[in-house]
Motif scaffolding. Structure first.
Motif, PDB file in Angstrom:
ATOM      1  N   THR A   1       0.820  -1.214   0.000  1.00 25.51           N
ATOM      2  CA  THR A   1       0.000   0.000   0.000  1.00 25.51           C
ATOM      3  C   THR A   1       0.850   1.259   0.000  1.00 25.51           C
TER       4      THR A   1
ATOM      5  N   LYS B   1       3.488   6.301  -2.455  1.00 21.03           N
ATOM      6  CA  LYS B   1       2.602   5.219  -2.885  1.00 21.03           C
ATOM      7  C   LYS B   1       2.960   4.734  -4.290  1.00 21.03           C
TER       8      LYS B   1
ATOM      9  N   ASN C   1       2.377  -2.955   3.961  1.00 11.16           N
ATOM     10  CA  ASN C   1       0.920  -2.972   4.065  1.00 11.16           C
ATOM     11  C   ASN C   1       0.559  -3.250   5.523  1.00 11.16           C
TER      12      ASN C   1
END
Length: 298
Positions: free
Chosen positions: A146, A167, A190
């Protein structure tokens, strides 16, 4: 043959319907659930529906993965199933359904079942000088990540410090020193965990001119520089009056690469910078200015 014709009609209808953005009626609804391999779609429609076209979209909400038609039952319900998929666990996807004869799309987002595992370490990590004081680090994204954390160090096995979090798949690390080697690592992150890449290295670009500033005799400041190959001359800028804007006060070339700025004020701080020039087609071609160096006159 009938299946082929039906599929062709479904695809044509789906493409023609993609531009329709009107809201569906309040009596119409759709729901979806599934795993990484199978997704089941169910819904309720109004009496005008004879059949339904159902579309499954990727987790970007734009890329079409599968299209299927479904008959409407007597109680106005319908169902469709997509199998042999390769979706991500715990990721969000979108389904849309519409009347086979045309109409508005009924849209629903859903999350696949399963636990999201920690991402793999980023691969194809590269580092390249982006200037005298910056390095651009790039990598291939890791499935399930993520965000990415970029770390820097001055030694391969030294202490790595966080340089930034992004990101995307690149990060320009700034505020570095000129002509210096740095090491970088990228960590994929993540909610489950993280994994870090191997270290890669890059060296920032050199200053146009390497020079020093030192207190000289009395209140003078001596500037000394290293010869730049091909340079026809040099320029020195400084704030002749402490605290004022920097100006170019000398242009030329000396036999010993030294220039003395005289009559400064004691206990005041002065700033200096340099650049060189070459001559092309009879005109001076200047380099960029170096980083400013400061000195306090004793």
């Amino acid at each position: 043959m009938k299946k082929i014709i039906c599929l062709a009609i479904t695809i044509i209808f789906t493409v023609s319907m993609l531009g329709t953005g009107a809201a569906a009626g309040s009596s119409e609804s759709v729901s979806a659930s599934g795993t990484t391999g199978t997704v089941t779609v169910k819904g309720t429609v109004s009496e005008s529906y004879l059949a339904v076209v159902v579309v499954l979209y990727d987790n970007d909400g734009k890329t079409m993965l599968r299209t299927q038609s479904a008959a409407v039952n007597n109680d106005r319900t319908f169902s469709a199933e997509f199998d042999k998929l390769a979706l991500k666990a715990g990721a969000e996807y979108t389904v849309k359904a519409a009347n086979y004869n045309g109409g508005s799309w009924i849209t629903k987002k859903f999350t696949t079942a399963g636990t999201v595992g920690k991402p793999a370490a980023p691969t194809k990590v590269k580092a390249k000088a982006a200037g005298r004081y910056s390095v651009k680090v790039t990598w291939k994204k890791s499935a399930g990540a993520t965000s990415y954390k970029v770390y820097k160090a001055t030694k391969k096995k030294g202490k790595y410090k966080l340089a930034g979090t992004v990101k995307g798949s690149s990060k320009t690390v700034k505020k570095l020193k000129a002509n210096k080697k740095y090491w970088f690592k990228v960590r994929a992150v993540n909610k489950t965990g993280h994994a870090t890449s191997k270290a890669v290295t890059a060296k920032t670009k050199k200053e146009p001119v390497s020079f020093t500033v030192k207190n000289s005799w009395g209140t003078d400041v001596k500037v000394h520089w290293k010869t730049v190959k091909g340079a026809k001359g040099y320029q020195i800028a400084n704030n002749d009056t402490a605290g004022k804007k920097m100006k170019t006060y000398w242009t030329g070339k000396t036999f010993n690469n030294t220039y003395t700025s005289v009559n400064k004020t004691r206990n005041k701080t002065y700033k200096f910078k340099m650049r060189y020039y070459k001559v092309k087609n009879g005109k001076r071609d200047y380099s960029s200015w170096t980083k400013v160096k400061s000195i306090k006159v004793r």
